[in-house]
Structures are given as structure tokens and as C-alpha cells.
Design a protein around this motif. Structure first.
Motif, PDB file in Angstrom:
ATOM      1  N   LEU A  57       0.915  -1.125  -0.047  1.00  9.05           N
ATOM      2  CA  LEU A  57      -0.071  -0.101  -0.007  1.00  9.05           C
ATOM      3  C   LEU A  57       1.013   1.317  -0.037  1.00  9.05           C
ATOM      4  CD1 LEU A  57      -2.631  -0.817   2.607  1.00  9.05           C
ATOM      5  CD2 LEU A  57      -2.893  -0.887   0.249  1.00  9.05           C
ATOM      6  N   GLN A  58       0.565   2.146  -0.811  1.00 10.64           N
ATOM      7  CA  GLN A  58       1.262   3.459  -0.870  1.00 10.64           C
ATOM      8  C   GLN A  58       0.607   4.412   0.093  1.00 10.64           C
ATOM      9  OE1 GLN A  58       2.470   4.428  -4.771  1.00 10.64           O
ATOM     10  NE2 GLN A  58       3.719   2.561  -5.138  1.00 10.64           N
ATOM     11  N   GLN A  64       1.362   3.427   7.848  1.00 16.07           N
ATOM     12  CA  GLN A  64       2.173   1.859   7.575  1.00 16.07           C
ATOM     13  C   GLN A  64       2.657   1.453   8.871  1.00 16.07           C
ATOM     14  OE1 GLN A  64       5.219   1.844   4.807  1.00 16.07           O
ATOM     15  NE2 GLN A  64       5.100  -0.510   4.823  1.00 16.07           N
ATOM     16  N   ASN A 128      -7.548   6.353   2.454  1.00 18.22           N
ATOM     17  CA  ASN A 128      -6.870   6.344   1.078  1.00 18.22           C
ATOM     18  C   ASN A 128      -7.393   5.656  -0.123  1.00 18.22           C
ATOM     19  OD1 ASN A 128      -3.686   7.181   1.843  1.00 18.22           O
ATOM     20  ND2 ASN A 128      -4.464   5.690   3.439  1.00 18.22           N
ATOM     21  N   ARG A 131      -7.406   6.986  -3.731  1.00 19.41           N
ATOM     22  CA  ARG A 131      -5.891   6.752  -4.222  1.00 19.41           C
ATOM     23  C   ARG A 131      -6.102   5.268  -5.176  1.00 19.41           C
ATOM     24  NH1 ARG A 131      -0.966   7.153  -0.585  1.00 19.41           N
ATOM     25  NH2 ARG A 131      -1.869   9.205  -0.594  1.00 19.41           N
ATOM     26  N   TYR A 132      -6.855   4.340  -4.638  1.00 15.67           N
ATOM     27  CA  TYR A 132      -6.765   3.094  -5.141  1.00 15.67           C
ATOM     28  C   TYR A 132      -7.897   2.658  -6.003  1.00 15.67           C
ATOM     29  CZ  TYR A 132      -3.049   2.603  -1.880  1.00 15.67           C
ATOM     30  OH  TYR A 132      -1.784   2.691  -1.287  1.00 15.67           O
TER      31      TYR A 132
END
Length: 134
Positions: A57-58, A64, A128, A131-132
Motif C-alpha cells: 500500500l502506498q 504504515q 486512502n 487513491r486506489y
């Protein structure tokens, strides 16, 4: 209940020897848990999947770290729960209210750590999402 006499020389290791022995005992505890605790093995499998996934995962570093820490917390709490259960069972296998309470509390702690892990992962994914998945 009589207590056993304590050997005053039992903890005389110091320096590197003490660190090495402590590390060795920790590895023995992990190996024992892998061998004897099905729940710990399942949670290790979960960790083997989720921790590498967290690196894929960015997300920002702090998020993280939260993902990884939440998974490690599950393992830590499971180890402590297993230790409590082992001590309780070593003392007596009879049904005793306080023994049951101790085991139930340990189980509740594992449940809460799993819930915490789920909430952390769900929150990071939700933060997020665009983003994905947009």
C-alpha cells in the motif's frame, strides 16, 4: 501453598551473556507457541499476509507503522494470553471461577486486539480509498 526456595545465583548473567540468553528464551517461547497454540499459528499467518501487504500500500509512513503495529499487537496479546492459560492450567485443571475469569479476560484481550487491528486497517484503507479505487 509453600513456595520453593529461590537460588540467589539464578539471575547472575550480565552483559552480552544475559542478552543472548534472553533472546534464546524468547525464540523458545515463539517456537513453543507455534507448536502448541493453534490461534497463534493462525495469527502468524495473518501477520505473514498483512505485514507485506502494508508495504504494498502506498500510504504515508505513519499509517504504515500503524498497520504493522496493529498486527504485531495481536501477536503480543496472543502470546500473553497463552502464557496466562499455561500458568492457570499448570496450577490445576479443575474448574475454578478465578481461573475461568483469568482465561476469559485473556481471550477478551485478544478479541480487542483483533478489533483494534481491523479498525486500523479499515481506517487506513478508508483514508486512502480515492487513491486506489477512483
Amino acid at each position: 501453598m509453600d513456595s520453593e526456595p529461590i537460588d540467589p545465583n539464578i539471575h547472575k548473567n550480565s552483559g552480552f551473556t544475559r542478552v543472548f540468553k534472553a533472546f534464546s528464551y524468547s525464540l523458545q517461547g515463539l517456537a513453543s507457541s507455534m507448536k502448541h497454540e493453534a490461534a497463534f499459528r493462525q495469527e502468524v499467518f495473518l501477520a505473514v499476509v498483512l505485514i507485506p501487504a502494508s508495504f504494498l500500500l502506498q500510504v504515508p509512513l505513519m499509517q504504515q507503522l500503524i498497520l504493522v503495529a496493529s498486527v504485531l499487537l495481536v501477536l503480543i496479546v496472543e502470546l500473553l494470553n497463552s502464557a496466562v492459560e499455561a500458568v492457570v492450567d499448570d496450577i490445576s485443571l479443575r474448574n475454578r471461577p478465578l481461573a475461568k475469569r483469568a482465561k476469559d479476560m485473556g481471550s477478551a484481550a485478544v478479541l480487542l486486539s483483533l478489533l483494534n487491528c481491523f479498525i486500523c486497517w479499515a481506517s487506513v484503507i478508508a483514508l486512502n480509498w480515492d487513491r486506489y479505487f477512483s
